[in-house]
Design a protein around this motif. Structure first.
Motif, PDB file in Angstrom:
ATOM      1  N   MET A 346      12.051   3.245   7.326  1.00 44.18           N
ATOM      2  CA  MET A 346      11.309   4.460   7.674  1.00 44.18           C
ATOM      3  C   MET A 346       9.835   4.249   7.364  1.00 44.18           C
ATOM      4  O   MET A 346       9.483   3.881   6.239  1.00 44.18           O
ATOM      5  N   THR A 347       8.994   4.498   8.341  1.00 42.94           N
ATOM      6  CA  THR A 347       7.561   4.336   8.090  1.00 42.94           C
ATOM      7  C   THR A 347       7.056   5.453   7.185  1.00 42.94           C
ATOM      8  O   THR A 347       7.667   6.530   7.098  1.00 42.94           O
ATOM      9  N   ALA A 348       5.909   5.195   6.566  1.00 42.83           N
ATOM     10  CA  ALA A 348       5.277   6.231   5.734  1.00 42.83           C
ATOM     11  C   ALA A 348       4.946   7.447   6.589  1.00 42.83           C
ATOM     12  O   ALA A 348       5.033   8.588   6.121  1.00 42.83           O
ATOM     13  N   GLN A 391      -1.116   2.090  -9.776  1.00 39.24           N
ATOM     14  CA  GLN A 391      -1.615   2.477  -8.447  1.00 39.24           C
ATOM     15  C   GLN A 391      -3.043   1.975  -8.244  1.00 39.24           C
ATOM     16  O   GLN A 391      -3.412   1.559  -7.143  1.00 39.24           O
ATOM     17  N   ARG A 392      -3.833   1.993  -9.312  1.00 36.02           N
ATOM     18  CA  ARG A 392      -5.211   1.479  -9.205  1.00 36.02           C
ATOM     19  C   ARG A 392      -5.198  -0.038  -8.974  1.00 36.02           C
ATOM     20  O   ARG A 392      -5.954  -0.570  -8.170  1.00 36.02           O
ATOM     21  N   LEU A 393      -4.301  -0.714  -9.702  1.00 33.42           N
ATOM     22  CA  LEU A 393      -4.181  -2.165  -9.533  1.00 33.42           C
ATOM     23  C   LEU A 393      -3.802  -2.504  -8.091  1.00 33.42           C
ATOM     24  O   LEU A 393      -4.392  -3.384  -7.457  1.00 33.42           O
ATOM     25  N   ARG A 394      -2.828  -1.790  -7.584  1.00 33.70           N
ATOM     26  CA  ARG A 394      -2.373  -1.996  -6.206  1.00 33.70           C
ATOM     27  C   ARG A 394      -3.500  -1.687  -5.209  1.00 33.70           C
ATOM     28  O   ARG A 394      -3.713  -2.417  -4.240  1.00 33.70           O
ATOM     29  N   GLY A 395      -4.234  -0.607  -5.489  1.00 39.74           N
ATOM     30  CA  GLY A 395      -5.340  -0.224  -4.610  1.00 39.74           C
ATOM     31  C   GLY A 395      -6.419  -1.297  -4.570  1.00 39.74           C
ATOM     32  O   GLY A 395      -6.913  -1.667  -3.496  1.00 39.74           O
ATOM     33  N   GLU A 396      -6.756  -1.820  -5.749  1.00 41.38           N
ATOM     34  CA  GLU A 396      -7.766  -2.884  -5.831  1.00 41.38           C
ATOM     35  C   GLU A 396      -7.325  -4.109  -5.036  1.00 41.38           C
ATOM     36  O   GLU A 396      -8.104  -4.724  -4.306  1.00 41.38           O
ATOM     37  N   TYR A 397      -6.057  -4.451  -5.204  1.00 42.18           N
ATOM     38  CA  TYR A 397      -5.516  -5.612  -4.496  1.00 42.18           C
ATOM     39  C   TYR A 397      -5.633  -5.413  -2.978  1.00 42.18           C
ATOM     40  O   TYR A 397      -6.137  -6.273  -2.255  1.00 42.18           O
ATOM     41  N   LEU A 398      -5.175  -4.250  -2.515  1.00 44.34           N
ATOM     42  CA  LEU A 398      -5.203  -3.992  -1.066  1.00 44.34           C
ATOM     43  C   LEU A 398      -6.638  -3.954  -0.539  1.00 44.34           C
ATOM     44  O   LEU A 398      -6.919  -4.445   0.555  1.00 44.34           O
ATOM     45  N   ARG A 399      -7.542  -3.388  -1.321  1.00 43.31           N
ATOM     46  CA  ARG A 399      -8.964  -3.360  -0.919  1.00 43.31           C
ATOM     47  C   ARG A 399      -9.488  -4.783  -0.748  1.00 43.31           C
ATOM     48  O   ARG A 399     -10.167  -5.099   0.219  1.00 43.31           O
ATOM     49  N   SER A 400      -9.142  -5.627  -1.729  1.00 42.01           N
ATOM     50  CA  SER A 400      -9.659  -7.002  -1.691  1.00 42.01           C
ATOM     51  C   SER A 400      -9.137  -7.760  -0.473  1.00 42.01           C
ATOM     52  O   SER A 400      -9.728  -8.731  -0.034  1.00 42.01           O
ATOM     53  N   LYS A 401      -8.020  -7.321   0.038  1.00 45.83           N
ATOM     54  CA  LYS A 401      -7.440  -7.967   1.228  1.00 45.83           C
ATOM     55  C   LYS A 401      -7.823  -7.236   2.509  1.00 45.83           C
ATOM     56  O   LYS A 401      -7.297  -7.556   3.583  1.00 45.83           O
ATOM     57  N   GLY A 402      -8.645  -6.222   2.388  1.00 50.84           N
ATOM     58  CA  GLY A 402      -9.022  -5.444   3.568  1.00 50.84           C
ATOM     59  C   GLY A 402      -7.849  -4.659   4.136  1.00 50.84           C
ATOM     60  O   GLY A 402      -7.802  -4.357   5.325  1.00 50.84           O
ATOM     61  N   ARG A 403      -6.890  -4.292   3.258  1.00 50.55           N
ATOM     62  CA  ARG A 403      -5.685  -3.606   3.757  1.00 50.55           C
ATOM     63  C   ARG A 403      -5.472  -2.240   3.094  1.00 50.55           C
ATOM     64  O   ARG A 403      -4.354  -1.772   2.951  1.00 50.55           O
ATOM     65  N   TRP A 404      -6.562  -1.628   2.694  1.00 48.10           N
ATOM     66  CA  TRP A 404      -6.448  -0.310   2.054  1.00 48.10           C
ATOM     67  C   TRP A 404      -6.410   0.751   3.172  1.00 48.10           C
ATOM     68  O   TRP A 404      -7.316   1.556   3.337  1.00 48.10           O
ATOM     69  N   THR A 405      -5.335   0.692   3.937  1.00 55.17           N
ATOM     70  CA  THR A 405      -5.198   1.541   5.127  1.00 55.17           C
ATOM     71  C   THR A 405      -4.508   2.853   4.767  1.00 55.17           C
ATOM     72  O   THR A 405      -3.879   2.967   3.709  1.00 55.17           O
ATOM     73  N   PHE A 411       2.259   5.003   1.849  1.00 54.50           N
ATOM     74  CA  PHE A 411       3.491   4.339   1.409  1.00 54.50           C
ATOM     75  C   PHE A 411       3.479   4.138  -0.110  1.00 54.50           C
ATOM     76  O   PHE A 411       4.509   4.257  -0.779  1.00 54.50           O
ATOM     77  N   GLY A 412       2.310   3.875  -0.659  1.00 52.47           N
ATOM     78  CA  GLY A 412       2.183   3.759  -2.116  1.00 52.47           C
ATOM     79  C   GLY A 412       2.513   5.076  -2.811  1.00 52.47           C
ATOM     80  O   GLY A 412       3.178   5.106  -3.846  1.00 52.47           O
ATOM     81  N   LEU A 413       2.060   6.177  -2.225  1.00 55.02           N
ATOM     82  CA  LEU A 413       2.390   7.492  -2.798  1.00 55.02           C
ATOM     83  C   LEU A 413       3.902   7.701  -2.770  1.00 55.02           C
ATOM     84  O   LEU A 413       4.500   8.218  -3.714  1.00 55.02           O
ATOM     85  N   GLN A 414       4.512   7.274  -1.673  1.00 53.60           N
ATOM     86  CA  GLN A 414       5.946   7.509  -1.507  1.00 53.60           C
ATOM     87  C   GLN A 414       6.804   6.609  -2.397  1.00 53.60           C
ATOM     88  O   GLN A 414       7.921   6.966  -2.754  1.00 53.60           O
ATOM     89  N   THR A 415       6.281   5.448  -2.747  1.00 53.66           N
ATOM     90  CA  THR A 415       7.101   4.559  -3.584  1.00 53.66           C
ATOM     91  C   THR A 415       6.766   4.681  -5.069  1.00 53.66           C
ATOM     92  O   THR A 415       7.618   4.431  -5.917  1.00 53.66           O
ATOM     93  N   ARG A 420       1.409  13.436 -10.687  1.00 55.75           N
ATOM     94  CA  ARG A 420       0.103  12.942 -11.167  1.00 55.75           C
ATOM     95  C   ARG A 420      -0.851  12.679 -10.005  1.00 55.75           C
ATOM     96  O   ARG A 420      -2.060  12.642 -10.178  1.00 55.75           O
ATOM     97  N   ASN A 421      -0.299  12.475  -8.831  1.00 54.65           N
ATOM     98  CA  ASN A 421      -1.141  12.196  -7.665  1.00 54.65           C
ATOM     99  C   ASN A 421      -1.666  13.468  -6.984  1.00 54.65           C
ATOM    100  O   ASN A 421      -2.467  13.377  -6.064  1.00 54.65           O
ATOM    101  N   ILE A 422      -1.169  14.615  -7.428  1.00 50.97           N
ATOM    102  CA  ILE A 422      -1.644  15.871  -6.828  1.00 50.97           C
ATOM    103  C   ILE A 422      -2.850  16.346  -7.631  1.00 50.97           C
ATOM    104  O   ILE A 422      -2.706  16.891  -8.728  1.00 50.97           O
ATOM    105  N   TYR A 423      -4.015  16.131  -7.085  1.00 58.76           N
ATOM    106  CA  TYR A 423      -5.254  16.468  -7.792  1.00 58.76           C
ATOM    107  C   TYR A 423      -5.488  17.976  -7.755  1.00 58.76           C
ATOM    108  O   TYR A 423      -5.948  18.575  -8.727  1.00 58.76           O
ATOM    109  N   SER A 424      -5.189  18.572  -6.613  1.00 63.17           N
ATOM    110  CA  SER A 424      -5.351  20.019  -6.503  1.00 63.17           C
ATOM    111  C   SER A 424      -4.481  20.566  -5.371  1.00 63.17           C
ATOM    112  O   SER A 424      -4.177  19.851  -4.417  1.00 63.17           O
ATOM    113  N   THR A 425      -4.090  21.825  -5.511  1.00 59.65           N
ATOM    114  CA  THR A 425      -3.266  22.487  -4.491  1.00 59.65           C
ATOM    115  C   THR A 425      -3.926  23.806  -4.104  1.00 59.65           C
ATOM    116  O   THR A 425      -4.313  24.584  -4.983  1.00 59.65           O
TER     117      THR A 425
END
Ligand code: GUN
Ligand code: ZN
Length: 437
Positions: A346-348, A391-405, A411-415, A420-425
């Motif tokens: 299932m896609t994100a 999540q920050r580590l993963r984000g940095e990695y994806l950024r460095s690969k140009g894949r922070w899409t 998909f990162g949120l879902q896995t 903690r990821n809900i900053y505001s509602t």
């Protein structure tokens, strides 16, 4: 004059099912959401939009996602306290933990206290609309609707109908079930953001007469919804078969009572037979898939691919307290794993669609919620994709690969995500202050 608010951030929402064409989603990496009088005015690229609202102050959420609030299509508010209780399969779990816990909800005071916890917990998790079971007590329904109204939260809920197969202290009758449901519909349905859902718990706890009464009530009040459980657990399906001889299958028990409609939300649907898939699709009924619950109670693996293939409207849900988290990110993550184990994936985008616009459509509420199209109610969440160290580590990695899409963020949120990821509602354009608990 209307106050206008402008929010800056990375905006993402659907306008159609993912995969249905290039315009199915709108995504503005540097975007603006414009809200007036609790409704969306427009969403678009920041600079161009900003130019048209030059006097409006900007709330800056740069670096965060702004998206429609999440929709939980099946949850029991009176089971908030019994989340994560050890114990076997559905029917044992109901008798051991659930029924005893629901007894207390005859007290309005108690029901209001838990309803407040429940609403706030949903909001902390970014859930802005839910379809909820109360208990058999009319007071529990009034408590939930009145607390949801305090927060101005859109909610679908109803009084549980049970005239057999449950402890005496939790049972109504055909007559009292009808009278109480009718009074609650008259009082709450369509009031503010409240919708009534006629709620026969499941086939094992209602007589055919009570189910038929529920069907008649819906015919009399066609704007109401219907919610119940269907084919969750093998032991339950066998018990239904012996309690209802002469029925083709579990679904036919509801069907003959007039409860199979395009406003019916069937929780679970794990062990469906061929005819049941076919009839659910033909009727336009809604399935609420509850993966954390199905795994926790060992109920089985919902075949989403099969349901999708047949055009059945599938939504996602926590099913707290059998579900093990209030977070729809957790639900999406577990739904993904169930798909993996049933031979698909299932896609994100598909997962998020089923919790936003897809759910809104399934509930016939897409003219009000589920997207940022102009005029929609401004129920939205601000999401921090990097709220935890990993999540920050993963984000940095994806950024460095140009894949922070956007796909990799979602998909990162879902896995890995949770509250903690809900900053505001925001509900109806108003930020919810939830930090005092
Ligand atoms: N089937 C009937 N009642 C319930 C309930 O409260 N929870 C779950 N998961 N299944 C049910
Ligand atoms: Zn349930």
């Amino acid at each position: 004059m209307a106050t206008i608010d402008l929010y800056r951030g990375e905006i993402f929402y659907f306008t159609a099912p993912p995969g249905s064409g290039s315009g199915a989603c709108r995504h503005f990496e540097d975007g603006a959401l414009v809200v007036a009088d609790g409704r969306v005015v427009e969403a678009g690229p920041f600079e161009a939009t900003r130019a048209r609202y030059s006097n409006t102050p900007v709330t800056d959420y740069s670096g965060k996602l702004i998206m429609p609030g999440l929709i939980d299509a099946h949850i029991h508010f009176a089971q908030s306290e019994i989340i994560g209780m050890y114990g076997r399969q559905l029917l044992d779990w109901l008798n051991e933990y659930t029924f005893p816990a629901e007894e207390a909800f005859g007290s309005m005071e108690y029901a209001r206290e838990i309803a407040r916890f429940f609403v706030r917990e949903l909001l902390r998790n970014g859930t802005t609309t839910c379809v909820a079971y109360a208990t058999v007590h009319a007071a529990s329904v009034s408590a939930l609707f009145s607390i949801a109204s305090e927060y101005d939260m859109r909610i679908l809920a109803g009084k549980v109908l049970m005239d057999r197969g449950a402890p005496d202290y939790l049972m109504d009758t055909v007559a009292t079930g009808e009278a109480e449901s009718r009074a609650l519909i008259e009082e709450w349905d369509g009031q503010g953001r409240n919708h009534y859902a006629i709620t026969p718990r499941f086939a094992l706890t209602s007589t055919p007469e009570q189910l038929a009464m529920a069907g008649r009530l819906h015919a009399e009040y066609p704007d109401t919804y219907i919610q119940t459980h269907l084919s969750e657990n093998v032991g339950e399906v066998e018990a239904v078969r012996s309690l209802f001889p002469g029925y083709a299958d579990y679904l036919e028990v509801y069907e003959r009572a007039g409860l199979l409609t395009d406003r019916t939300i069937f929780g679970h649907c794990v062990h469906l037979e061929e005819r049941e898939y076919k009839r659910l699709a033909e009727a336009g009924a809604v399935v609420a898939h509850c993966p954390t619950s199905n795994l926790f109670l060992g109920s089985g693996l919902f075949r989403m691919e099969e349901a999708n293939r047949r055009g059945i409207r599938v939504t996602l849900a926590t099913d707290v307290g059998a579900g093990t988290s209030f977070s729809m990110w957790r639900v999406m993550g577990e739904a993904y794993k169930v798909r993996q184990l049933t031979g698909s994936s299932m896609t994100a985008f598909e997962a998020l669609y089923k919790c936003t616009l897809g759910a809104a459509k399934a509930l016939s509420l897409d003219d009000r919620i589920g997207s940022f199209l102009p005029g929609r109610e401004a129920d939205f969440i601000v999401v921090d994709c990097e709220a935890t160290p990993v999540q920050r580590l993963r984000g940095e990695y994806l950024r460095s690969k140009g894949r922070w899409t956007i796909e990799n963020k979602l998909f990162g949120l879902q896995t890995l995500g949770d509250e903690r990821n809900i900053y505001s509602t925001y509900l109806m354009g108003r930020e919810q202050r939830l930090t005092d608990d």
